[in-house]
Design a protein around this motif. Structure first.
Motif, short mmCIF file in Angstrom:
data_model
loop_
_atom_site.label_atom_id
_atom_site.label_comp_id
_atom_site.label_asym_id
_atom_site.label_seq_id
_atom_site.Cartn_x
_atom_site.Cartn_y
_atom_site.Cartn_z
N GLU A 51 0.82 -1.22 0.00
CA GLU A 51 0.00 0.00 0.00
C GLU A 51 0.85 1.26 0.00
OE1 GLU A 51 -3.87 -1.83 2.36
OE2 GLU A 51 -2.57 -0.41 3.39
N ARG A 52 1.97 1.22 0.74
CA ARG A 52 2.71 2.46 0.98
C ARG A 52 3.93 2.66 0.09
NH1 ARG A 52 3.90 3.85 6.94
NH2 ARG A 52 5.16 5.27 5.71
N ILE A 53 4.48 1.58 -0.44
CA ILE A 53 5.72 1.71 -1.20
C ILE A 53 5.44 1.60 -2.70
CG2 ILE A 53 8.06 0.81 -1.54
CD1 ILE A 53 7.61 1.93 1.29
N GLY A 54 5.92 2.58 -3.42
CA GLY A 54 5.80 2.55 -4.87
C GLY A 54 7.15 2.89 -5.47
N LEU A 55 7.17 3.28 -6.73
CA LEU A 55 8.42 3.64 -7.38
C LEU A 55 8.57 5.15 -7.45
CD1 LEU A 55 8.62 1.09 -10.34
CD2 LEU A 55 9.56 0.89 -8.03
N VAL A 58 11.09 9.86 -10.30
CA VAL A 58 12.29 10.37 -10.98
C VAL A 58 13.23 9.22 -11.35
CG1 VAL A 58 14.31 11.88 -10.78
CG2 VAL A 58 12.14 12.56 -9.73
N CYS A 59 13.56 8.37 -10.35
CA CYS A 59 14.62 7.38 -10.59
C CYS A 59 14.14 5.92 -10.53
CB CYS A 59 15.75 7.59 -9.59
SG CYS A 59 15.36 7.01 -7.92
N TYR A 60 12.88 5.69 -10.14
CA TYR A 60 12.30 4.34 -10.09
C TYR A 60 12.88 3.45 -9.00
CZ TYR A 60 10.41 6.27 -14.27
OH TYR A 60 9.81 7.13 -15.15
N ASN A 61 13.52 4.10 -8.02
CA ASN A 61 13.90 3.40 -6.80
C ASN A 61 12.62 3.23 -5.98
OD1 ASN A 61 15.42 2.39 -4.68
ND2 ASN A 61 16.12 4.40 -3.98
N PRO A 66 6.01 10.36 -3.61
CA PRO A 66 6.26 10.53 -5.06
C PRO A 66 7.73 10.35 -5.44
CG PRO A 66 5.17 12.48 -4.12
CD PRO A 66 5.45 11.57 -2.98
N THR A 67 8.64 10.80 -4.57
CA THR A 67 10.07 10.62 -4.86
C THR A 67 10.76 9.90 -3.71
OG1 THR A 67 10.57 12.80 -3.96
CG2 THR A 67 10.31 12.67 -6.34
N CYS A 68 11.88 9.25 -4.03
CA CYS A 68 12.61 8.52 -3.00
C CYS A 68 13.44 9.49 -2.16
CB CYS A 68 13.51 7.46 -3.64
SG CYS A 68 14.93 8.13 -4.53
N ARG A 69 14.02 9.00 -1.08
CA ARG A 69 14.78 9.86 -0.17
C ARG A 69 16.03 10.42 -0.85
NH1 ARG A 69 16.97 7.19 4.17
NH2 ARG A 69 16.60 5.26 3.06
N ILE A 70 16.61 9.66 -1.78
CA ILE A 70 17.84 10.13 -2.44
C ILE A 70 17.53 11.27 -3.39
CG2 ILE A 70 19.71 9.44 -4.01
CD1 ILE A 70 19.46 6.60 -2.63
N CYS A 71 16.45 11.14 -4.18
CA CYS A 71 16.07 12.23 -5.10
C CYS A 71 15.63 13.47 -4.33
CB CYS A 71 14.96 11.77 -6.04
SG CYS A 71 15.54 10.62 -7.30
N ALA A 72 15.09 13.26 -3.12
CA ALA A 72 14.62 14.40 -2.33
C ALA A 72 15.77 15.10 -1.61
CB ALA A 72 13.58 13.92 -1.32
N ASP A 73 16.94 14.48 -1.61
CA ASP A 73 18.09 15.01 -0.86
C ASP A 73 18.86 16.02 -1.72
OD1 ASP A 73 20.38 15.51 0.57
OD2 ASP A 73 20.81 13.41 1.01
N GLU A 74 18.74 17.30 -1.37
CA GLU A 74 19.36 18.38 -2.13
C GLU A 74 20.89 18.29 -2.16
OE1 GLU A 74 17.91 20.90 -3.86
OE2 GLU A 74 15.92 20.05 -3.47
N ARG A 75 21.46 17.59 -1.20
CA ARG A 75 22.92 17.51 -1.14
C ARG A 75 23.50 16.53 -2.16
NH1 ARG A 75 22.91 15.96 5.00
NH2 ARG A 75 21.27 14.76 4.03
N ARG A 76 22.63 15.69 -2.73
CA ARG A 76 23.12 14.70 -3.71
C ARG A 76 23.31 15.38 -5.06
NH1 ARG A 76 23.14 9.31 -1.22
NH2 ARG A 76 23.81 8.78 -3.31
N ASP A 77 24.45 15.10 -5.69
CA ASP A 77 24.82 15.71 -6.97
C ASP A 77 23.86 15.28 -8.09
OD1 ASP A 77 26.02 16.67 -9.23
OD2 ASP A 77 28.01 15.83 -8.80
N PRO A 78 23.05 16.21 -8.63
CA PRO A 78 22.09 15.83 -9.67
C PRO A 78 22.73 15.65 -11.05
CG PRO A 78 21.85 18.16 -9.18
CD PRO A 78 22.96 17.65 -8.29
#
Ligand SMILES: [Zn+2]
Length: 173
Positions: A51-55, A58-61, A66-78
């Motif tokens: 019910e709670r986990i989807g893809l 942005v990255c399909y993790n 809507p987005t995973c924790r990595i895509c939501a992390d501004e410190r990660r190099d886009p």
């Protein structure tokens, strides 16, 4: 042979990878012998994850929004995208603490024999992401298997063809 509810449980368990008929039977009887509480906790955990986990959009993790924790992390190099086969590969790479970019999860590897073609994976989505701009380097970290290598070659060629300026590296596992 068994009461229908027991047979149903065995049938469902035997669909899990690596679980044959005999193991499914053993697991079913383990659950029947165990407490109601344990069985309910397992059923609830399965229901909740579905019910709670989807893809991640942005990255399909795997993501619990809507987005995973990595895509939501501004410190990660886009500008740096690491391409992997499965969400479990993201976990493996994250454990090394050496990669500070973002990911792209393909959802498998190309395998014509098994009927897995480019359309079955998130390859077009990767190209779209790279073509949207702002990507400096694509690190291909598919598995060192025949299918993983074939996927790496195809993606490298595909990215090069669309955006010759983007660096492509192959990450050895
Ligand atoms: Zn993501």
């Amino acid at each position: 042979m068994y009461a229908p509810p027991v047979q149903r449980l065995i049938t469902e368990l035997s669909k899990l990878p690596g679980v044959g008929g005999r193991t499914a039977q053993r697991l079913a009887f383990h659950l029947l012998r165990g407490s109601d509480e344990d069985a309910r906790a397992l059923a609830d955990a399965i229901r909740e994850v579905k019910e709670r986990i989807g893809l991640c959009e942005v990255c399909y993790n795997l993501a619990d929004g809507p987005t995973c924790r990595i895509c939501a992390d501004e410190r990660r190099d886009p500008e740096l995208i690491c391409v992997v086969e499965e969400p479990s590969d993201v976990i493996s790479i994250e454990r090394t603490h050496e990669f500070r970019g973002r990911y792209h999860v393909l959802g498998g590897a190309l395998s014509p024999i098994d009927g897995i073609d480019p359309e079955d994976l998130k390859i077009a989505e990767l190209y779209a992401r790279v073509q949207a701009g702002g990507v400096r380097e694509v690190v291909i970290a598919t598995n060192p298997t025949t299918t993983g290598e074939a996927t790496a070659l195809q993606i490298a060629a595909g990215v090069r063809e669309r955006l010759p300026g983007v660096a492509i590296t192959r990450l050895a596992s």
